[in-house]
Design an enzyme around this catalytic site. Structure first.
Site, PDB file in Angstrom:
ATOM      1  N   TYR A  96      55.428 105.613   4.170  1.00  0.00           N
ATOM      2  CA  TYR A  96      56.854 105.778   4.391  1.00  0.00           C
ATOM      3  C   TYR A  96      57.017 106.081   5.864  1.00  0.00           C
ATOM      4  O   TYR A  96      56.445 107.037   6.357  1.00  0.00           O
ATOM      5  CB  TYR A  96      57.480 106.903   3.563  1.00  0.00           C
ATOM      6  CG  TYR A  96      58.987 106.812   3.688  1.00  0.00           C
ATOM      7  CD1 TYR A  96      59.671 105.874   2.935  1.00  0.00           C
ATOM      8  CD2 TYR A  96      59.679 107.580   4.606  1.00  0.00           C
ATOM      9  CE1 TYR A  96      61.044 105.731   3.076  1.00  0.00           C
ATOM     10  CE2 TYR A  96      61.042 107.432   4.754  1.00  0.00           C
ATOM     11  CZ  TYR A  96      61.715 106.521   3.988  1.00  0.00           C
ATOM     12  OH  TYR A  96      63.067 106.356   4.146  1.00  0.00           O
ATOM     13  N   TYR A 101      59.354  95.892   3.029  1.00  0.00           N
ATOM     14  CA  TYR A 101      60.039  96.547   1.916  1.00  0.00           C
ATOM     15  C   TYR A 101      59.853  95.795   0.603  1.00  0.00           C
ATOM     16  O   TYR A 101      60.753  95.146   0.086  1.00  0.00           O
ATOM     17  CB  TYR A 101      61.511  96.770   2.261  1.00  0.00           C
ATOM     18  CG  TYR A 101      61.671  97.933   3.210  1.00  0.00           C
ATOM     19  CD1 TYR A 101      61.830  99.218   2.730  1.00  0.00           C
ATOM     20  CD2 TYR A 101      61.586  97.748   4.582  1.00  0.00           C
ATOM     21  CE1 TYR A 101      61.930 100.302   3.599  1.00  0.00           C
ATOM     22  CE2 TYR A 101      61.685  98.814   5.457  1.00  0.00           C
ATOM     23  CZ  TYR A 101      61.859 100.097   4.957  1.00  0.00           C
ATOM     24  OH  TYR A 101      61.947 101.160   5.811  1.00  0.00           O
ATOM     25  N   HIS A 102      58.650  95.894   0.073  1.00  0.00           N
ATOM     26  CA  HIS A 102      58.278  95.513  -1.289  1.00  0.00           C
ATOM     27  C   HIS A 102      57.186  96.518  -1.627  1.00  0.00           C
ATOM     28  O   HIS A 102      56.190  96.611  -0.891  1.00  0.00           O
ATOM     29  CB  HIS A 102      57.744  94.083  -1.357  1.00  0.00           C
ATOM     30  CG  HIS A 102      57.344  93.693  -2.748  1.00  0.00           C
ATOM     31  ND1 HIS A 102      58.183  92.995  -3.584  1.00  0.00           N
ATOM     32  CD2 HIS A 102      56.212  93.936  -3.451  1.00  0.00           C
ATOM     33  CE1 HIS A 102      57.571  92.817  -4.745  1.00  0.00           C
ATOM     34  NE2 HIS A 102      56.374  93.377  -4.688  1.00  0.00           N
ATOM     35  N   LEU A 103      57.378  97.292  -2.699  1.00  0.00           N
ATOM     36  CA  LEU A 103      56.438  98.378  -2.961  1.00  0.00           C
ATOM     37  C   LEU A 103      55.010  97.871  -3.007  1.00  0.00           C
ATOM     38  O   LEU A 103      54.698  96.915  -3.713  1.00  0.00           O
ATOM     39  CB  LEU A 103      56.781  99.090  -4.272  1.00  0.00           C
ATOM     40  CG  LEU A 103      55.969 100.379  -4.479  1.00  0.00           C
ATOM     41  CD1 LEU A 103      56.430 101.452  -3.501  1.00  0.00           C
ATOM     42  CD2 LEU A 103      56.058 100.857  -5.902  1.00  0.00           C
ATOM     43  N   HIS A 104      54.149  98.516  -2.244  1.00  0.00           N
ATOM     44  CA  HIS A 104      52.736  98.197  -2.204  1.00  0.00           C
ATOM     45  C   HIS A 104      51.949  99.478  -1.959  1.00  0.00           C
ATOM     46  O   HIS A 104      52.459 100.440  -1.391  1.00  0.00           O
ATOM     47  CB  HIS A 104      52.429  97.148  -1.131  1.00  0.00           C
ATOM     48  CG  HIS A 104      52.840  97.533   0.245  1.00  0.00           C
ATOM     49  ND1 HIS A 104      54.161  97.532   0.674  1.00  0.00           N
ATOM     50  CD2 HIS A 104      52.104  97.936   1.308  1.00  0.00           C
ATOM     51  CE1 HIS A 104      54.214  97.898   1.942  1.00  0.00           C
ATOM     52  NE2 HIS A 104      52.982  98.163   2.346  1.00  0.00           N
ATOM     53  N   HIS A 106      48.148 101.073  -0.695  1.00  0.00           N
ATOM     54  CA  HIS A 106      46.952 100.828   0.102  1.00  0.00           C
ATOM     55  C   HIS A 106      45.746 101.501  -0.545  1.00  0.00           C
ATOM     56  O   HIS A 106      45.830 102.654  -0.964  1.00  0.00           O
ATOM     57  CB  HIS A 106      47.129 101.394   1.517  1.00  0.00           C
ATOM     58  CG  HIS A 106      48.308 100.829   2.236  1.00  0.00           C
ATOM     59  ND1 HIS A 106      48.178  99.839   3.188  1.00  0.00           N
ATOM     60  CD2 HIS A 106      49.638 101.084   2.142  1.00  0.00           C
ATOM     61  CE1 HIS A 106      49.375  99.524   3.648  1.00  0.00           C
ATOM     62  NE2 HIS A 106      50.278 100.267   3.029  1.00  0.00           N
TER      63      HIS A 106
END
Length: 164
Positions: A96, A101-104, A106
């Protein structure tokens, strides 16, 4: 579009390490371009969720706990099976602010100092799950600090508004 091409298997289908095809709680796990896949010291994979409406940490509520738990569990299992790296040797986190902006999520080797893995940007997935389990709206209410580069437009806007 790069993310959607992967999810729709129009690109990089041969790079997929694991997929849970569930449209609500599923994801695709692929190696990050920063990792050459030949050494485990800098292991770096990304889990891309199938849900398109979930853009970032700010969108998450308790409704997303099954999705997040799937990513955590299945991601660790897939990496252990494919690369022999146990979950205890992984850093699993969300950014953040994210770079897209596409939930991913790591997945990096614990000893690897990956870009953006420091505390001012990375939020551990296990902590995110715990926070949402305690308060469904945690990330809508919580103030989230983040670093900005000197050349970012957002920093300039904060400076103009006298907020920095």
């Amino acid at each position: 579009q790069w993310v959607y091409n992967i999810l729709e298997k129009k690109a990089e289908a041969d790079r997929i390490i694991h997929e849970n095809p569930d449209p609500c709680n599923g994801f695709v796990l692929v190696p990050d371009f920063k990792w050459n896949q030949t050494q485990l010291d800098d292991l770096y994979l990304i889990a891309l969720v199938h849900r398109r409406e979930v853009k970032s940490l700010r969108d998450l509520t308790a409704e997303h706990l099954p999705l997040l738990r799937n990513i955590l569990q299945e991601g660790k299992e897939a990496i252990a099976k494919r690369f022999g790296v146990p979950g205890s040797q992984l850093r699993i986190y969300l950014h953040y602010r994210p770079s897209y902006y596409h939930l991913h999520v790591h997945f990096t080797a614990l000893g690897y100092d990956a870009p953006g893995s420091s505390v001012e940007r990375a939020h551990l997935l296990a902590d995110v799950i715990d926070n949402l389990a305690m308060d469904s709206m945690y990330y809508q209410k919580r103030a989230l600090s983040f670093a900005l580069r000197a050349d970012e437009l957002l920093l300039k806007k904060f400076q103009e508004a006298g907020r920095v």
